[in-house]
Scaffold this motif. Structure first.
Motif, mmCIF file in Angstrom:
data_model
loop_
_atom_site.group_PDB
_atom_site.id
_atom_site.type_symbol
_atom_site.label_atom_id
_atom_site.label_comp_id
_atom_site.label_asym_id
_atom_site.label_seq_id
_atom_site.Cartn_x
_atom_site.Cartn_y
_atom_site.Cartn_z
ATOM 1 N N PHE A 34 0.838 -1.204 0.000
ATOM 2 C CA PHE A 34 0.000 0.000 0.000
ATOM 3 C C PHE A 34 0.871 1.251 0.000
ATOM 4 C CE2 PHE A 34 -3.025 3.131 1.775
ATOM 5 C CZ PHE A 34 -4.037 2.949 0.860
ATOM 6 N N PHE A 35 1.931 1.218 0.776
ATOM 7 C CA PHE A 35 2.824 2.380 0.841
ATOM 8 C C PHE A 35 3.465 2.654 -0.523
ATOM 9 C CE2 PHE A 35 7.049 4.215 1.640
ATOM 10 C CZ PHE A 35 6.668 5.369 2.295
ATOM 11 N N ILE A 36 4.041 1.601 -1.125
ATOM 12 C CA ILE A 36 4.658 1.790 -2.447
ATOM 13 C C ILE A 36 3.581 2.186 -3.459
ATOM 14 C CG2 ILE A 36 5.962 0.695 -4.309
ATOM 15 C CD1 ILE A 36 7.167 -1.174 -2.206
ATOM 16 N N GLY A 37 2.420 1.523 -3.356
ATOM 17 C CA GLY A 37 1.319 1.829 -4.272
ATOM 18 C C GLY A 37 0.909 3.291 -4.185
ATOM 19 N N LEU A 38 0.863 3.828 -2.968
ATOM 20 C CA LEU A 38 0.463 5.229 -2.808
ATOM 21 C C LEU A 38 1.472 6.169 -3.459
ATOM 22 C CD1 LEU A 38 -0.972 6.096 0.709
ATOM 23 C CD2 LEU A 38 -2.088 6.116 -1.519
ATOM 24 N N LEU A 39 2.758 5.866 -3.263
ATOM 25 C CA LEU A 39 3.786 6.696 -3.894
ATOM 26 C C LEU A 39 3.601 6.671 -5.409
ATOM 27 C CD1 LEU A 39 7.079 5.906 -1.933
ATOM 28 C CD2 LEU A 39 5.632 7.938 -1.827
ATOM 29 N N LEU A 40 3.456 5.457 -5.950
ATOM 30 C CA LEU A 40 3.219 5.318 -7.392
ATOM 31 C C LEU A 40 1.977 6.107 -7.812
ATOM 32 C CD1 LEU A 40 3.751 1.526 -8.207
ATOM 33 C CD2 LEU A 40 4.958 3.484 -9.188
ATOM 34 N N ALA A 41 0.955 6.026 -6.954
ATOM 35 C CA ALA A 41 -0.326 6.651 -7.290
ATOM 36 C C ALA A 41 -0.202 8.166 -7.359
ATOM 37 C CB ALA A 41 -1.381 6.253 -6.266
ATOM 38 N N VAL A 42 0.506 8.756 -6.379
ATOM 39 C CA VAL A 42 0.653 10.213 -6.379
ATOM 40 C C VAL A 42 1.425 10.652 -7.629
ATOM 41 C CG1 VAL A 42 1.690 12.184 -5.199
ATOM 42 C CG2 VAL A 42 0.505 10.430 -3.879
ATOM 43 N N ILE A 43 2.522 9.930 -7.902
ATOM 44 C CA ILE A 43 3.324 10.284 -9.081
ATOM 45 C C ILE A 43 2.477 10.133 -10.350
ATOM 46 C CG2 ILE A 43 5.297 9.586 -10.497
ATOM 47 C CD1 ILE A 43 6.601 8.661 -7.786
ATOM 48 N N THR A 44 1.749 9.020 -10.439
ATOM 49 C CA THR A 44 0.922 8.786 -11.635
ATOM 50 C C THR A 44 -0.152 9.862 -11.782
ATOM 51 O OG1 THR A 44 1.255 6.418 -11.300
ATOM 52 C CG2 THR A 44 -0.475 7.063 -12.839
ATOM 53 N N ALA A 45 -0.789 10.205 -10.650
ATOM 54 C CA ALA A 45 -1.836 11.230 -10.709
ATOM 55 C C ALA A 45 -1.252 12.566 -11.159
ATOM 56 C CB ALA A 45 -2.505 11.376 -9.345
ATOM 57 N N LEU A 46 -0.072 12.911 -10.643
ATOM 58 C CA LEU A 46 0.549 14.184 -11.033
ATOM 59 C C LEU A 46 0.953 14.157 -12.502
ATOM 60 C CD1 LEU A 46 2.669 15.105 -7.870
ATOM 61 C CD2 LEU A 46 0.422 15.950 -8.579
ATOM 62 N N PHE A 47 1.438 13.002 -12.981
ATOM 63 C CA PHE A 47 1.732 12.849 -14.410
ATOM 64 C C PHE A 47 0.457 13.101 -15.225
ATOM 65 C CE2 PHE A 47 5.753 10.012 -14.933
ATOM 66 C CZ PHE A 47 6.458 10.872 -14.122
ATOM 67 N N ARG A 48 -0.629 12.467 -14.768
ATOM 68 C CA ARG A 48 -1.882 12.577 -15.514
ATOM 69 C C ARG A 48 -2.348 14.019 -15.662
ATOM 70 N NH1 ARG A 48 -6.037 8.919 -16.592
ATOM 71 N NH2 ARG A 48 -7.137 10.523 -17.702
ATOM 72 N N ILE A 49 -2.253 14.804 -14.567
ATOM 73 C CA ILE A 49 -2.774 16.178 -14.635
ATOM 74 C C ILE A 49 -1.706 17.188 -15.034
ATOM 75 C CG2 ILE A 49 -4.585 15.725 -12.929
ATOM 76 C CD1 ILE A 49 -2.897 17.211 -10.877
ATOM 77 N N SER A 50 -0.490 16.695 -15.360
ATOM 78 C CA SER A 50 0.608 17.635 -15.624
ATOM 79 C C SER A 50 0.388 18.445 -16.889
ATOM 80 C CB SER A 50 1.921 16.871 -15.761
ATOM 81 O OG SER A 50 1.881 16.085 -16.949
#
Ligand SMILES: Nc1ncnc2c1ncn2[C@@H]1O[C@H](COP(=O)(O)OP(=O)(O)OP(=O)(O)O)[C@@H](O)[C@H]1O
Ligand SMILES: [Mg+2]
Lengths: 245, 235
Positions: B43-59
């Motif tokens: 979950f911890f690694i997943g959350l990090l991935l998720a934040v990065i992915t979300a920021l990529f998506r809205i970049s």
């Protein structure tokens, strides 16, 4: 002091500001009026570059941004530091207490020492009559109180110009007075201000110049007496008539 | 006759109680050594991935949002079980030492990637749900994009995202049971082993179900606490 020269702004094909120029001297107050959609908000937003015009120049003191050139982010941020913006619906940070809202700009952006920022914030809160509300959250305040916090937050970055976008139009009538009073105090202390408002009494009391906008143009400008008592343009007359009813 | 049989199977006799008692410790060992670490770490690694992915998506940068889209699409479009098999059996079979994962690591990789994709959509939606006026207010006092994000947008988006993220977290606890298929000795695999020797599938699997339920119930209590804390600034 503050000037906007030949500013044009389009949204897609819609030209919202057409070759607008205004000039505000140190310590003066300009009131902008005009029908909905005439471009008043866009004009304010161009002044602190929340919107980027296609053409024209904005300058505050000795900093000038020419929008026909490429504009860099640091330039924009530099200009923003000179302007404080007060929004129609306050836009306070709901997750921060009142005093944290006010300290946010100085601490995060200007890297002011926290204790010092706190002192400034308390002084500003007292100035807007909310000395006892430092530690509450925005939702615990009335609209009028929230807007006064909004003014204090904008003042906290020590701007040279304050921009107000219909600061009282979301307020219940009985709360409008307290916000206008704070703005009058600011004007009296010599703050340079650009105010979009339809509060005639405020304009008459405080404005050095009234600008009437319609369809992206400045249709008429002059002292409050000139514009309100003796408008020259038909469009101005019609608009003022509507306002009085 | 049939009725008697059913009753005998529903009510616990002394032997059943003994089986439950004997199986409890091995099952809890599976929980503590595998189920819990697997859940927490992925979950911890997943959350990090998720934040990065979300920021990529809205970049607004096409390349970055493209990468994010492809990642989310692949993970969401394929079963977790298949992802586990690809990571563990598939990559392990390539003959490249580096890609031969220990079962636990294999499960960690698949579960993290899976969580990252789903949670990124939650985080993206939470960020987009914050009023545009908040960005503008932040910019108007001179904040940069990253400052606005960190100081103004993400704290508010966190509050919005806690209920759906809790859902993902609780879902993840249960999904770790799939790791049994790649030989991770977590609780469910333990249960299967016990059933193989006791021949008591109903009893043991009910016990396992009860343990999962208790874990998830405790987590939902923790979720309530967190929500209450983060809701202190809303009416
Ligand atoms: N981000 C945007 N994208 C597209 N069109 C926009 C955008 N912002 C404003 N407009 C359009 O520009 C025109 C001027 O808008 P603006 O908000 O400046 O008017 P206003 O004078 O402030 O009106 P109001 O009194 O209703 O606040 C309107 O026609 C509006 O629909
Ligand atoms: Mg407007």
């Amino acid at each position: 002091m503050l000037s906007m020269t030949n500013i044009s702004k389009k949204f897609g094909d819609l030209e919202v500001l057409k070759d607008i120029s205004i000039n505000v001297d140190q310590g003066k107050v300009i009131v902008v009026i005009g029908p909905s959609g005439s471009g008043k908000t866009t004009l304010l937003r161009c002044l602190n570059v929340l919107e980027q015009p296609e053409r024209g120049e904005v300058s505050i003191d000795d900093q000038t941004i020419d929008f026909s050139q490429k504009v860099t982010k640091p330039e924009i941020r530099e200009l923003r530091k000179q302007t404080g913006m007060v929004f129609q619906n306050y836009n306070l940070f709901p997750h921060l207490t009142v005093i944290q809202n006010i300290m946010e700009g100085p601490v995060t952006v200007q890297k002011v020492d926290k204790a010092e920022a706190r002192e400034v914030a308390i002084r500003l809160l007292e100035k807007v009559g909310l000395g006892d509300k430092a530690d509450v959250y925005p939702y615990q305040l009335s609209g009028g109180q929230q807007q006064r916090v909004g003014i204090a937050r904008a003042m906290a970055i020590d701007p040279k110009v304050m921009l107000f976008d219909e600061p009282t139009s979301a307020l219940d009538p009985e709360l409008i007075g307290e916000v206008l009073q704070v703005m009058k105090d600011l004007a009296q202390e010599g703050m340079t201000m650009v105010v979009v408002t339809h509060e005639m009494s405020f304009a008459k009391d405080v404005a050095d110049e009234v600008v009437f906008m319609d369809g992206g143009y400045i249709v008429e400008r002059g002292s409050p007496t000139e514009v309100f008592e003796n408008p020259q343009q038909d469009r101005t007359k019609r608009f003022l008539n509507l306002l009085q009813h | 006759m049939a009725k008697m049989y059913l009753l005998n199977n529903i009510f616990l006799n002394a032997a059943d109680l003994q089986t439950l008692q004997d199986s409890f410790l091995p099952l809890m060992r599976g929980v503590l050594y595998y189920t819990v670490p697997l859940t927490l770490i992925s979950f911890f690694i997943g959350l990090l991935l998720a934040v990065i992915t979300a920021l990529f998506r809205i970049s607004g940068v096409k390349l970055l949002s493209g990468i994010a889209r492809v990642y989310v699409s692949i993970i969401r479009g394929t079963p977790l079980l298949v992802q586990l098999f690809i990571v563990f059996y598939g990559l392990g079979n390539l003959g490249i030492e580096f890609l031969k994962f220990d079962p636990f690591v294999g499960a960690l990789i698949a579960l993290s990637l899976n969580t990252g994709a789903y949670a990124s959509e939650i985080i993206r939606a939470s960020i987009l749900s914050i009023d545009k006026g908040q960005w503008e207010a932040a910019e108007s006092i001179g904040m940069s994009y990253l400052q606005s994000l960190k100081r103004v947008i993400l704290p508010q988006a966190t509050r919005v995202s806690i209920p759906p993220l809790s859902n993902s977290f609780i879902g993840l606890v249960k999904e770790t049971s799939l790791a049994s298929t790649i030989l991770v000795a977590e609780m469910f695999r333990k249960a299967q082993e016990i059933v193989a020797t006791t021949y008591q599938p109903l009893l043991i699997y009910m016990e396992v179900a009860a343990i999962y339920w208790v874990i998830c119930f405790i987590l939902s209590l923790i979720q309530d606490q967190i929500e209450a804390r983060l809701n202190r600034y809303v009416k």
